[in-house]
Design a protein around this motif. Sequence first.
Motif, short mmCIF file in Angstrom:
data_model
loop_
_atom_site.label_atom_id
_atom_site.label_comp_id
_atom_site.label_asym_id
_atom_site.label_seq_id
_atom_site.Cartn_x
_atom_site.Cartn_y
_atom_site.Cartn_z
N THR A 1 0.85 -1.19 0.00
CA THR A 1 0.00 0.00 0.00
C THR A 1 0.88 1.24 0.00
O THR A 1 1.96 1.24 0.58
N GLN A 2 0.43 2.27 -0.68
CA GLN A 2 1.16 3.52 -0.78
C GLN A 2 0.59 4.50 0.25
O GLN A 2 -0.62 4.74 0.27
N THR A 3 1.44 5.05 1.11
CA THR A 3 1.01 5.99 2.13
C THR A 3 1.77 7.30 1.93
O THR A 3 2.98 7.29 1.76
N GLN A 4 1.04 8.41 1.96
CA GLN A 4 1.66 9.72 1.81
C GLN A 4 1.36 10.55 3.04
O GLN A 4 0.23 10.61 3.50
N PHE B 1 5.54 6.59 1.27
CA PHE B 1 6.03 5.32 1.78
C PHE B 1 5.26 4.18 1.13
O PHE B 1 4.08 4.30 0.85
N SER B 2 5.94 3.07 0.93
CA SER B 2 5.29 1.88 0.41
C SER B 2 5.58 0.73 1.38
O SER B 2 6.73 0.31 1.54
N PHE B 3 4.53 0.28 2.07
CA PHE B 3 4.65 -0.79 3.06
C PHE B 3 3.56 -1.82 2.80
O PHE B 3 2.53 -1.50 2.21
N PRO B 4 3.73 -3.02 3.32
CA PRO B 4 2.61 -3.97 3.30
C PRO B 4 1.46 -3.43 4.15
O PRO B 4 1.69 -2.72 5.14
N LEU B 5 0.26 -3.74 3.76
CA LEU B 5 -0.92 -3.21 4.44
C LEU B 5 -0.94 -3.59 5.92
O LEU B 5 -1.27 -2.77 6.77
N TRP B 6 -0.55 -4.83 6.25
CA TRP B 6 -0.57 -5.25 7.66
C TRP B 6 0.37 -4.41 8.50
O TRP B 6 0.05 -4.06 9.63
N LEU B 7 1.53 -4.03 7.94
CA LEU B 7 2.48 -3.22 8.70
C LEU B 7 1.94 -1.80 8.89
O LEU B 7 2.06 -1.22 9.97
#
Length: 78
Positions: A42-45, A51-57
Amino acid sequence: MTTSDSTPTPSSSALSLLRRFWLPLLIVIIFVIFISQNRAETQTQMLGFSFSFPLWLTLTLVSVIAFALGYFVRSRRG
């Protein structure tokens, strides 16, 4: 004369361990299921950073941060 065998058997010690730690074991099982079902990236801004992290993290980090903020706000009030 009676002799009592006080040595625990493997099955009784495993059962005792399960009775004592059932809640942490349940939480670990639920967390493993949660991770296995939320492995997509998932992409988080935030504040101009991306940031690009796995959704669970991402969900775990947000939950921990929210819990910590709630704990500190509550401890300051009371």
